[in-house]
Write an enzyme that holds these catalytic residues in place. Structure first.
Site, PDB file in Angstrom:
ATOM      1  N   GLU A  17       0.810  -1.062   0.150  1.00 36.68           N
ATOM      2  CA  GLU A  17       0.013   0.028   0.075  1.00 36.68           C
ATOM      3  C   GLU A  17       0.883   1.403   0.009  1.00 36.68           C
ATOM      4  O   GLU A  17       1.823   1.129   0.755  1.00 36.68           O
ATOM      5  CB  GLU A  17      -0.828   0.085   1.272  1.00 36.68           C
ATOM      6  CG  GLU A  17      -1.848   1.035   1.376  1.00 36.68           C
ATOM      7  CD  GLU A  17      -2.911   0.941   2.592  1.00 36.68           C
ATOM      8  OE1 GLU A  17      -3.422   0.183   2.407  1.00 36.68           O
ATOM      9  OE2 GLU A  17      -2.766   1.997   3.436  1.00 36.68           O
ATOM     10  N   THR A  48      -4.138   4.884  -1.226  1.00 40.66           N
ATOM     11  CA  THR A  48      -5.272   5.178  -0.424  1.00 40.66           C
ATOM     12  C   THR A  48      -5.916   6.652  -0.767  1.00 40.66           C
ATOM     13  O   THR A  48      -5.252   7.376  -1.785  1.00 40.66           O
ATOM     14  CB  THR A  48      -4.353   5.534   1.125  1.00 40.66           C
ATOM     15  OG1 THR A  48      -3.714   6.492   1.211  1.00 40.66           O
ATOM     16  CG2 THR A  48      -3.953   4.252   1.777  1.00 40.66           C
ATOM     17  N   TYR A  49      -7.050   6.881  -0.022  1.00 39.09           N
ATOM     18  CA  TYR A  49      -7.758   8.155  -0.605  1.00 39.09           C
ATOM     19  C   TYR A  49      -8.006   8.986   0.883  1.00 39.09           C
ATOM     20  O   TYR A  49      -8.544   8.441   1.862  1.00 39.09           O
ATOM     21  CB  TYR A  49      -9.190   7.494  -0.848  1.00 39.09           C
ATOM     22  CG  TYR A  49      -9.760   8.467  -1.648  1.00 39.09           C
ATOM     23  CD1 TYR A  49      -9.920   8.806  -3.127  1.00 39.09           C
ATOM     24  CD2 TYR A  49     -10.928   9.183  -1.029  1.00 39.09           C
ATOM     25  CE1 TYR A  49     -10.587   9.725  -3.820  1.00 39.09           C
ATOM     26  CE2 TYR A  49     -11.767  10.275  -1.711  1.00 39.09           C
ATOM     27  CZ  TYR A  49     -11.666  10.376  -3.099  1.00 39.09           C
ATOM     28  OH  TYR A  49     -12.431  11.085  -3.891  1.00 39.09           O
ATOM     29  N   ALA A  51      -9.892  11.033   2.946  1.00 40.62           N
ATOM     30  CA  ALA A  51     -11.439  11.420   3.006  1.00 40.62           C
ATOM     31  C   ALA A  51     -11.503  12.957   2.902  1.00 40.62           C
ATOM     32  O   ALA A  51     -11.035  13.852   3.941  1.00 40.62           O
ATOM     33  CB  ALA A  51     -11.934  10.970   4.149  1.00 40.62           C
ATOM     34  N   HIS A  77      -8.247   3.136  -3.535  1.00 40.15           N
ATOM     35  CA  HIS A  77      -9.197   3.321  -2.282  1.00 40.15           C
ATOM     36  C   HIS A  77     -10.085   4.341  -2.606  1.00 40.15           C
ATOM     37  O   HIS A  77      -9.912   5.325  -3.450  1.00 40.15           O
ATOM     38  CB  HIS A  77      -8.417   3.807  -1.135  1.00 40.15           C
ATOM     39  CG  HIS A  77      -7.356   2.769  -0.530  1.00 40.15           C
ATOM     40  ND1 HIS A  77      -7.243   2.319   0.774  1.00 40.15           N
ATOM     41  CD2 HIS A  77      -6.898   1.727  -1.167  1.00 40.15           C
ATOM     42  CE1 HIS A  77      -6.549   1.444   0.949  1.00 40.15           C
ATOM     43  NE2 HIS A  77      -6.194   0.951  -0.165  1.00 40.15           N
ATOM     44  N   HIS A 146     -13.601  -2.529  15.185  1.00 41.78           N
ATOM     45  CA  HIS A 146     -13.604  -1.014  14.613  1.00 41.78           C
ATOM     46  C   HIS A 146     -13.713  -0.171  15.891  1.00 41.78           C
ATOM     47  O   HIS A 146     -14.656  -0.589  16.885  1.00 41.78           O
ATOM     48  CB  HIS A 146     -14.822  -0.464  13.778  1.00 41.78           C
ATOM     49  CG  HIS A 146     -14.422   0.886  13.152  1.00 41.78           C
ATOM     50  ND1 HIS A 146     -14.915   1.878  13.860  1.00 41.78           N
ATOM     51  CD2 HIS A 146     -13.858   1.168  12.111  1.00 41.78           C
ATOM     52  CE1 HIS A 146     -14.683   3.113  13.129  1.00 41.78           C
ATOM     53  NE2 HIS A 146     -14.005   2.749  12.228  1.00 41.78           N
ATOM     54  N   LYS A 162     -22.014  -5.733   5.048  1.00 41.72           N
ATOM     55  CA  LYS A 162     -21.426  -5.117   4.155  1.00 41.72           C
ATOM     56  C   LYS A 162     -20.820  -5.956   3.063  1.00 41.72           C
ATOM     57  O   LYS A 162     -20.963  -5.574   2.046  1.00 41.72           O
ATOM     58  CB  LYS A 162     -19.993  -4.502   5.057  1.00 41.72           C
ATOM     59  CG  LYS A 162     -19.098  -3.561   4.131  1.00 41.72           C
ATOM     60  CD  LYS A 162     -18.218  -2.817   5.003  1.00 41.72           C
ATOM     61  CE  LYS A 162     -16.925  -3.325   5.676  1.00 41.72           C
ATOM     62  NZ  LYS A 162     -16.228  -2.362   6.220  1.00 41.72           N
ATOM     63  N   GLN A 173      -7.242  -4.131   9.084  1.00 42.86           N
ATOM     64  CA  GLN A 173      -6.590  -3.009   9.827  1.00 42.86           C
ATOM     65  C   GLN A 173      -5.433  -3.960  10.153  1.00 42.86           C
ATOM     66  O   GLN A 173      -5.210  -5.057  10.336  1.00 42.86           O
ATOM     67  CB  GLN A 173      -7.408  -2.631  10.983  1.00 42.86           C
ATOM     68  CG  GLN A 173      -6.843  -1.553  11.784  1.00 42.86           C
ATOM     69  CD  GLN A 173      -6.305  -0.300  11.126  1.00 42.86           C
ATOM     70  OE1 GLN A 173      -5.420  -0.434  10.280  1.00 42.86           O
ATOM     71  NE2 GLN A 173      -7.240   0.703  11.334  1.00 42.86           N
TER      72      GLN A 173
HETATM   73  C1  LIG Z   1      -7.528  -1.659   4.868  1.00 41.69           C
HETATM   74  C2  LIG Z   1      -7.865  -0.284   5.379  1.00 41.69           C
HETATM   75  C3  LIG Z   1      -7.732   0.707   4.295  1.00 41.69           C
HETATM   76  C4  LIG Z   1      -7.983   1.962   4.596  1.00 41.69           C
HETATM   77  N1  LIG Z   1      -7.928   2.856   3.912  1.00 41.69           N
HETATM   78  C5  LIG Z   1      -8.430   4.365   4.068  1.00 41.69           C
HETATM   79  C6  LIG Z   1      -8.062   5.274   3.013  1.00 41.69           C
HETATM   80  O1  LIG Z   1      -7.707   5.037   1.834  1.00 41.69           O
HETATM   81  N2  LIG Z   1      -8.755   6.488   3.187  1.00 41.69           N
HETATM   82  C7  LIG Z   1      -9.223   6.758   4.387  1.00 41.69           C
HETATM   83  O2  LIG Z   1      -9.582   7.923   4.932  1.00 41.69           O
HETATM   84  N3  LIG Z   1      -9.343   5.885   5.713  1.00 41.69           N
HETATM   85  C8  LIG Z   1      -8.981   4.644   5.235  1.00 41.69           C
HETATM   86  N4  LIG Z   1      -8.900   3.642   6.068  1.00 41.69           N
HETATM   87  C9  LIG Z   1      -9.619   4.007   7.380  1.00 41.69           C
HETATM   88  C10 LIG Z   1     -11.350   3.815   7.602  1.00 41.69           C
HETATM   89  O3  LIG Z   1     -12.016   4.755   6.410  1.00 41.69           O
HETATM   90  C11 LIG Z   1     -11.774   4.104   8.900  1.00 41.69           C
HETATM   91  O4  LIG Z   1     -11.482   3.074   9.775  1.00 41.69           O
HETATM   92  C12 LIG Z   1     -13.300   4.355   8.912  1.00 41.69           C
HETATM   93  O5  LIG Z   1     -13.633   4.995  10.331  1.00 41.69           O
HETATM   94  C13 LIG Z   1     -14.332   3.281   8.775  1.00 41.69           C
HETATM   95  O6  LIG Z   1     -14.415   3.046   7.618  1.00 41.69           O
HETATM   96  P1  LIG Z   1     -15.005   1.441   7.004  1.00 41.69           P
HETATM   97  O7  LIG Z   1     -14.932   1.514   5.815  1.00 41.69           O
HETATM   98  O8  LIG Z   1     -14.435   0.444   7.664  1.00 41.69           O
HETATM   99  O9  LIG Z   1     -16.594   1.805   7.598  1.00 41.69           O
HETATM  100  P2  LIG Z   1     -17.872   0.879   7.878  1.00 41.69           P
HETATM  101  O10 LIG Z   1     -17.784  -0.362   7.333  1.00 41.69           O
HETATM  102  O11 LIG Z   1     -19.113   1.677   7.445  1.00 41.69           O
HETATM  103  O12 LIG Z   1     -17.990   0.915   9.645  1.00 41.69           O
HETATM  104  C14 LIG Z   1     -17.717   1.965  10.455  1.00 41.69           C
HETATM  105  C15 LIG Z   1     -18.483   1.771  11.761  1.00 41.69           C
HETATM  106  O13 LIG Z   1     -19.706   1.596  11.364  1.00 41.69           O
HETATM  107  C16 LIG Z   1     -20.176   0.484  11.854  1.00 41.69           C
HETATM  108  N5  LIG Z   1     -21.177   0.215  11.173  1.00 41.69           N
HETATM  109  C17 LIG Z   1     -21.308  -0.363   9.806  1.00 41.69           C
HETATM  110  N6  LIG Z   1     -22.260  -0.530   9.168  1.00 41.69           N
HETATM  111  C18 LIG Z   1     -23.297   0.065  10.034  1.00 41.69           C
HETATM  112  C19 LIG Z   1     -24.770  -0.045  10.190  1.00 41.69           C
HETATM  113  N7  LIG Z   1     -25.395  -0.600   8.931  1.00 41.69           N
HETATM  114  N8  LIG Z   1     -25.567   0.541  11.204  1.00 41.69           N
HETATM  115  C20 LIG Z   1     -24.885   0.680  12.305  1.00 41.69           C
HETATM  116  N9  LIG Z   1     -23.363   0.724  12.373  1.00 41.69           N
HETATM  117  C21 LIG Z   1     -22.663   0.320  11.303  1.00 41.69           C
HETATM  118  C22 LIG Z   1     -19.067  -0.445  11.847  1.00 41.69           C
HETATM  119  O14 LIG Z   1     -19.293  -1.482  12.871  1.00 41.69           O
HETATM  120  C23 LIG Z   1     -18.018   0.391  12.416  1.00 41.69           C
HETATM  121  O15 LIG Z   1     -18.173   0.545  13.678  1.00 41.69           O
HETATM  122  C24 LIG Z   1      -8.665   2.210   5.805  1.00 41.69           C
HETATM  123  C25 LIG Z   1      -8.841   1.283   6.941  1.00 41.69           C
HETATM  124  C26 LIG Z   1      -8.436  -0.190   6.420  1.00 41.69           C
HETATM  125  C27 LIG Z   1      -8.716  -1.270   7.540  1.00 41.69           C
END
Ligand SMILES: Cc1cc2nc3c(=O)[nH]c(=O)nc-3n(C[C@H](O)[C@H](O)[C@H](O)COP(=O)(O)OP(=O)(O)OC[C@H]3O[C@@H](n4cnc5c(N)ncnc54)[C@H](O)[C@@H]3O)c2cc1C
Length: 293
Positions: A17, A48-49, A51, A77, A146, A162, A173
């Site tokens: 990455e 990565t992206y 946000a 991303h 998370h 998801k 992570q």
């Molecule tokens: C491999 C990896 C790559 C990453 N790359 C980037 C990047 O490029 N740019 C960046 O800005 N960040 C990145 N991140 C960080 C990520 O954006 C954050 O961790 C963010 O807080 C959560 O994103 P997610 O897509 O996991 O969210 P989600 O899958 O939406 O989950 C976030 C939270 O919401 C909860 N949740 C999910 N669905 C629901 C629902 N329907 N109802 C209620 N709660 C729900 C989950 O349990 C979790 O606590 C990365 C993380 C990882 C692990």
């Protein structure tokens, strides 16, 4: 090439990455480092992206250049929480135009002011991507839960939702203790999540980096890891060597336990990516030969 086709083949995969620069004047340096990392021949790379921040502007450009220049699959991303639907659709159109077919779909971190978003969760973005074209879609997962989630079972329930929204593979992570990953893998398989999972490994090569990522990821730091940083953190060279060794040991243990897909957070450091590979050279060759027997 689609990342899922690589992950579904018999071979183990190693991916690296990188992250884009914040500003245009840094672009040349960053793309140069990314090329060097690409020249180490990972199976795929990811970019990565940032946000909503300046970095998001350069993600597609970097993915496009890496894919064309290196001729390896690249994963772009994409986050949604700080974007409007129109902005997301615009990025998706650009990706299609540039024939980029792999996306890691993320919610992104919620901005400090809370923000107002048309997307609540990564699953909303996944549905949007699915309806926009024929993309290979990855998503993030968290072996330790998370950080926003107080209930691990609930976190896993949302992870299943998801994946069911149309995820082809997951990337974890970072974690510093492999047992946490093995337990997580067992639990997700138990609830019917069957997609391939790439294990995210972060080589920690300075104590400053540790403070930054430790706070961000909330990852558990085992005693031997803390002792290593305490002991060697004062010397850049010693810490680099120790951090690379620690990450390589994690990878060897993962491979020995049958984990096939390793994703390394390189932090744009070709020297560190190369040092990890040096530590694995014979092991990786052996794993490849086993997979083709
Ligand atoms: C491999 C990896 C790559 C990453 N790359 C980037 C990047 O490029 N740019 C960046 O800005 N960040 C990145 N991140 C960080 C990520 O954006 C954050 O961790 C963010 O807080 C959560 O994103 P997610 O897509 O996991 O969210 P989600 O899958 O939406 O989950 C976030 C939270 O919401 C909860 N949740 C999910 N669905 C629901 C629902 N329907 N109802 C209620 N709660 C729900 C989950 O349990 C979790 O606590 C990365 C993380 C990882 C692990």
């Amino acid at each position: 090439m689609r990342v899922i086709d690589l992950l579904n083949s018999d071979r183990p995969t190693l991916s690296f990455e990188v992250f884009p620069p914040k500003t245009q004047d840094k672009f040349e340096n960053v793309i140069h480092a990314a090329y060097e990392i690409g020249h180490l021949h990972p199976d795929f790379m990811s970019v990565t992206y940032g946000a909503g921040g300046g970095r998001s502007r350069y993600t597609v450009e970097m993915v496009d250049q890496l894919q064309n220049e290196l001729n390896i699959p690249v994963l772009s991303h994409l986050t949604c929480v700080s974007s409007t639907r129109d902005q997301v659709k615009e990025v998706l159109e650009k990706l299609k135009e540039k024939k980029i077919e792999n996306i890691l779909a993320l919610r992104g971190d919620i901005p400090e002011d809370g923000g107002v978003s048309e997307y609540q969760h990564a699953s909303d973005l996944i549905e949007e991507i699915r309806s926009s074209g024929d993309f290979c879609i990855g998503a993030a997962c968290y072996p330790e839960g998370h950080p926003e989630s107080s209930d691990k079972n609930e976190d896993l329930k949302y992870l299943k939702e998801k994946v069911d929204a149309g995820v082809d593979f997951l990337t974890t992570q970072m974690f510093f203790q492999n047992d946490l990953f093995y337990r997580f893998l067992y639990r997700i398989r138990e609830i019917g999540i069957e997609v391939p999972v790439c294990a995210g490994i972060m080589p920690v090569t300075s104590s400053r980096q540790l403070k930054r990522i430790g706070g961000m990821s909330g990852a558990f730091m085992p005693q031997n890891f803390i002792a290593m940083v305490d002991r060697f953190g004062g010397s850049a060279d010693a810490m680099k060597q120790a951090g690379v060794q620690y990450a390589a040991q994690q990878i060897i243990d993962l491979l020995a336990n049958g984990v096939k897909h390793i994703h390394v957070y390189t932090m744009n450091r070709p020297d560190i990516a190369a040092a990890i590979l040096d530590n694995l050279s014979e092991i990786w060759k052996y794993e490849i030969s086993r997979s083709t027997e």
